[in-house]
Scaffold this motif. Sequence first.
Motif, PDB file in Angstrom:
ATOM      1  N   ASP A  68     -65.585  -2.822  34.590  1.00  0.00           N
ATOM      2  CA  ASP A  68     -65.442  -2.380  33.197  1.00  0.00           C
ATOM      3  C   ASP A  68     -66.796  -2.002  32.586  1.00  0.00           C
ATOM      4  OD1 ASP A  68     -63.838  -1.704  31.132  1.00  0.00           O
ATOM      5  OD2 ASP A  68     -63.668  -3.720  30.297  1.00  0.00           O
ATOM      6  N   THR A  76     -69.560   0.254  30.850  1.00  0.00           N
ATOM      7  CA  THR A  76     -69.775   1.371  29.934  1.00  0.00           C
ATOM      8  C   THR A  76     -71.281   1.477  29.755  1.00  0.00           C
ATOM      9  OG1 THR A  76     -67.661   1.090  28.849  1.00  0.00           O
ATOM     10  CG2 THR A  76     -69.362   2.180  27.571  1.00  0.00           C
ATOM     11  N   ASN A 112     -65.929   2.548  30.777  1.00  0.00           N
ATOM     12  CA  ASN A 112     -64.979   1.595  31.375  1.00  0.00           C
ATOM     13  C   ASN A 112     -64.733   1.848  32.857  1.00  0.00           C
ATOM     14  OD1 ASN A 112     -63.660   2.297  28.358  1.00  0.00           O
ATOM     15  ND2 ASN A 112     -64.105   0.161  28.801  1.00  0.00           N
TER      16      ASN A 112
END
Length: 248
Positions: free
Chosen positions: A11, A13, A25
């Motif tokens: 996940d 970013t 993500n």
Amino acid sequence: MDSTALCTLRDCTFAYSGEGAALRNVTLHVRACELVMLVGPSGCGKSTLLKSINRMNDLVEGCRIDGEILLDGKDIWSDKKLTRQARFRVGLVFQYPEYQLFEETVYKDIAFGPKNMGLSPKEIDRRVREAAGFVGLTEAQLEVSPFDLSGGQKRRVAIAGVIAMEPEVLILDEPTAGLDPSGREEILQNIESYRKAKNATIMMVSHSMNDVARLTDRLLVLNGAKIAMDGTPEEVFTHAAELEEMGL
Ligand code: ADP
């Protein structure tokens, strides 16, 4: 989580200072000894993803990063000393790496990384000669200035400099960019011989669908800061219309 993964982004970013997300993500598991190729339109985040794996991106001022980046299931990046070791385990060959050659001889350039690792002179010498062998440089070429070599040879010196650190994970950002077909083929073979000899994991950006189809079992397609597809080339190529829309 995939417990067999060597490299994991969970996940993740990532955004450069003042910019929107260059990775959004992203979750990715790469197993030991895999050869993964990345394709995607320019600016979609391929380089950013590669640099995230050994956290080179963290060196960019003002960047923001969220999510987890693991090696062997551990967040070994939390500690400065471990981060240093991890940078040796995950070797990164930048785009056009030959621009970073600077020593007076090819030998010294290839020896730079192993020296930084604090290895003995004997071990440095072994690694320099072995790495030179992987990329097809001769003994005589070790003693010349890298600036006297052709473009393709300079590229091979730069790749040897990373290989000499014997990374378990070798990451390359368009290693064949700008080379003629025979130069490209040689570099790809060099990478393959390193992979076979060391059971290394390889991740590489390619702009050639031909090379991708020929060389890998796992193709990642990035688009708009996200992983759009992840599968064998055969699986990915069944989405021809979408690939064309991305300009691939
Ligand atoms: P690709 O490798 O797919 O061409 P990049 O990862 O280089 O894509 O870039 C993804 C996005 O991040 C692009 O919009 C690019 O302009 C931006 N970007 C890349 N490097 C930087 C940087 N050092 N500072 C600010 N923005 C950057």
